[in-house]
Design an enzyme around this catalytic site. Structure first.
Site, PDB file in Angstrom:
ATOM      1  N   PRO A  10      -2.685  -5.862  24.781  1.00 20.71           N
ATOM      2  CA  PRO A  10      -3.727  -6.879  24.823  1.00 20.71           C
ATOM      3  C   PRO A  10      -3.746  -7.817  23.616  1.00 20.71           C
ATOM      4  O   PRO A  10      -3.538  -7.391  22.476  1.00 20.71           O
ATOM      5  CB  PRO A  10      -5.029  -6.076  24.893  1.00 20.71           C
ATOM      6  N   ASN A  11      -3.992  -9.078  23.940  1.00 21.72           N
ATOM      7  CA  ASN A  11      -4.172 -10.180  22.982  1.00 21.72           C
ATOM      8  C   ASN A  11      -2.868 -10.683  22.377  1.00 21.72           C
ATOM      9  O   ASN A  11      -2.877 -11.720  21.704  1.00 21.72           O
ATOM     10  CB  ASN A  11      -5.166  -9.804  21.862  1.00 21.72           C
ATOM     11  N   ARG A  18      -3.891 -17.873  16.457  1.00 24.94           N
ATOM     12  CA  ARG A  18      -4.905 -17.496  15.451  1.00 24.94           C
ATOM     13  C   ARG A  18      -4.335 -16.422  14.536  1.00 24.94           C
ATOM     14  O   ARG A  18      -3.321 -15.803  14.859  1.00 24.94           O
ATOM     15  CB  ARG A  18      -6.170 -16.934  16.139  1.00 24.94           C
ATOM     16  N   TYR A  23      -0.211 -12.245  11.774  1.00 24.28           N
ATOM     17  CA  TYR A  23       0.776 -12.126  12.857  1.00 24.28           C
ATOM     18  C   TYR A  23       1.833 -13.234  12.866  1.00 24.28           C
ATOM     19  O   TYR A  23       2.701 -13.228  13.737  1.00 24.28           O
ATOM     20  CB  TYR A  23       0.054 -12.090  14.211  1.00 24.28           C
ATOM     21  N   ASN A  75       4.830  -2.198  21.957  1.00 32.09           N
ATOM     22  CA  ASN A  75       3.701  -2.549  21.096  1.00 32.09           C
ATOM     23  C   ASN A  75       2.442  -2.528  21.965  1.00 32.09           C
ATOM     24  O   ASN A  75       2.087  -3.549  22.561  1.00 32.09           O
ATOM     25  CB  ASN A  75       3.896  -3.922  20.447  1.00 32.09           C
ATOM     26  N   ALA A  78      -3.946  -2.984  20.541  1.00 35.89           N
ATOM     27  CA  ALA A  78      -5.145  -2.176  20.262  1.00 35.89           C
ATOM     28  C   ALA A  78      -5.129  -0.854  21.025  1.00 35.89           C
ATOM     29  O   ALA A  78      -5.715   0.148  20.562  1.00 35.89           O
ATOM     30  CB  ALA A  78      -6.399  -2.968  20.598  1.00 35.89           C
ATOM     31  N   GLU A  99       8.006   2.566  18.939  1.00 33.56           N
ATOM     32  CA  GLU A  99       6.745   1.838  18.778  1.00 33.56           C
ATOM     33  C   GLU A  99       6.892   0.796  17.670  1.00 33.56           C
ATOM     34  O   GLU A  99       7.417   1.105  16.593  1.00 33.56           O
ATOM     35  CB  GLU A  99       5.623   2.824  18.440  1.00 33.56           C
ATOM     36  N   HIS A 101       4.907  -2.407  15.503  1.00 28.84           N
ATOM     37  CA  HIS A 101       3.728  -3.215  15.170  1.00 28.84           C
ATOM     38  C   HIS A 101       4.165  -4.362  14.279  1.00 28.84           C
ATOM     39  O   HIS A 101       4.908  -4.150  13.307  1.00 28.84           O
ATOM     40  CB  HIS A 101       2.657  -2.365  14.479  1.00 28.84           C
ATOM     41  N   ARG A 108      -4.147  -2.018   6.697  1.00 31.36           N
ATOM     42  CA  ARG A 108      -5.310  -2.624   7.338  1.00 31.36           C
ATOM     43  C   ARG A 108      -6.430  -1.585   7.526  1.00 31.36           C
ATOM     44  O   ARG A 108      -6.425  -0.550   6.869  1.00 31.36           O
ATOM     45  CB  ARG A 108      -4.852  -3.276   8.648  1.00 31.36           C
TER      46      ARG A 108
HETATM   47  O1  CA2 Z   1       0.461  -5.328  14.366  1.00 31.33           O
HETATM   48  C1  CA2 Z   1       0.529  -5.173  15.578  1.00 31.33           C
HETATM   49  O2  CA2 Z   1       1.512  -5.483  16.253  1.00 31.33           O
HETATM   50  C2  CA2 Z   1      -0.696  -4.631  16.343  1.00 31.33           C
HETATM   51  O3  CA2 Z   1      -0.223  -3.782  17.391  1.00 31.33           O
HETATM   52  C3  CA2 Z   1      -1.407  -5.849  16.914  1.00 31.33           C
HETATM   53  C4  CA2 Z   1      -2.721  -5.501  17.615  1.00 31.33           C
HETATM   54  C5  CA2 Z   1      -3.598  -4.617  16.730  1.00 31.33           C
HETATM   55  O4  CA2 Z   1      -4.744  -4.202  17.452  1.00 31.33           O
HETATM   56  C6  CA2 Z   1      -2.853  -3.396  16.226  1.00 31.33           C
HETATM   57  O5  CA2 Z   1      -3.715  -2.667  15.357  1.00 31.33           O
HETATM   58  C7  CA2 Z   1      -1.607  -3.804  15.462  1.00 31.33           C
HETATM   59  C8  CA2 Z   1      -3.539  -6.760  17.955  1.00 31.33           C
HETATM   60  C9  CA2 Z   1      -2.820  -7.880  18.596  1.00 31.33           C
HETATM   61  C10 CA2 Z   1      -3.733  -9.063  18.594  1.00 31.33           C
HETATM   62  O6  CA2 Z   1      -2.979 -10.212  18.536  1.00 31.33           O
HETATM   63  C11 CA2 Z   1      -3.575 -11.363  18.126  1.00 31.33           C
HETATM   64  C12 CA2 Z   1      -2.804 -12.492  18.166  1.00 31.33           C
HETATM   65  C13 CA2 Z   1      -3.312 -13.679  17.753  1.00 31.33           C
HETATM   66  C14 CA2 Z   1      -4.625 -13.778  17.307  1.00 31.33           C
HETATM   67  C15 CA2 Z   1      -5.385 -12.641  17.259  1.00 31.33           C
HETATM   68  C16 CA2 Z   1      -4.872 -11.427  17.679  1.00 31.33           C
END
Ligand code: CA2
Length: 146
Positions: A10-11, A18, A23, A75, A78, A99, A101, A108
């Site tokens: 997700p996301n 953002r 990221y 990946n 969340a 896996e 990230h 974090r």
């Molecule tokens: O660091 C990673 O790849 C994560 O898997 C990314 C997840 C986060 O919940 C994990 O703890 C670590 C979140 C991805 C959200 O992606 C976004 C992209 C653009 C703007 C906001 C969030």
């Protein structure tokens, strides 16, 4: 030719829009292009999949198993920290999971330090940005030759 799934949770479809400090500036589509190029070099077939829905991620994992995939660059975003369903889905397959990230989750918030999916993975890469996906793909390709 071996088949490798690339799973994004997700996301991650919002990458590049953002939080570039966490990221980066590149988009999910940029990641797809990088991995498709790399898959041609490595002579491996990849299936790139992103979903914001837990059940769709579970069903894709089942599908990859049924279609004879060798492994997954995973990946779960969340869902890494919450999903017993994704963990159980991997545990129900023979898929080799790496896996990945993008961010270093250990730098974090505390809630990102626990991964429910790590115990069903061969290894974990965190904090190397998109390079982590390339490294994981390389690992799985050489693991197939062992
Ligand atoms: O660091 C990673 O790849 C994560 O898997 C990314 C997840 C986060 O919940 C994990 O703890 C670590 C979140 C991805 C959200 O992606 C976004 C992209 C653009 C703007 C906001 C969030």
């Amino acid at each position: 030719m071996i088949k490798i799934g690339i799973l994004n949770g997700p996301n991650l479809n919002r990458l590049g829009l953002r939080e570039p400090e966490t990221y980066g500036y590149e988009t999910l589509n940029d990641l797809k292009h990088i991995l498709v190029d790399e898959s041609h070099r490595l002579d491996v077939e990849i299936d790139f999949f992103q979903s914001n829905h837990e059940g769709e991620l579970v069903e894709k994992i089942h599908q990859w198993q049924d279609e004879g995939f060798f492994g997954v660059v995973s990946n779960p975003a969340a869902y890494t920290h919450t999903s017993v369903a994704i963990r159980d889905a991997y545990a129900s397959t023979k898929l080799k999971v790496v896996e990945v990230h993008i961010s270093n989750v250990y730098k974090r918030e505390e809630f990102r330090h626990t991964s429910l999916t790590a115990p069903v993975s061969v290894g974990i890469i965190a904090g190397l940005g998109f390079y982590g996906y390339i490294a994981a793909l390389h690992y799985l390709v050489q693991a197939d030759h062992k």
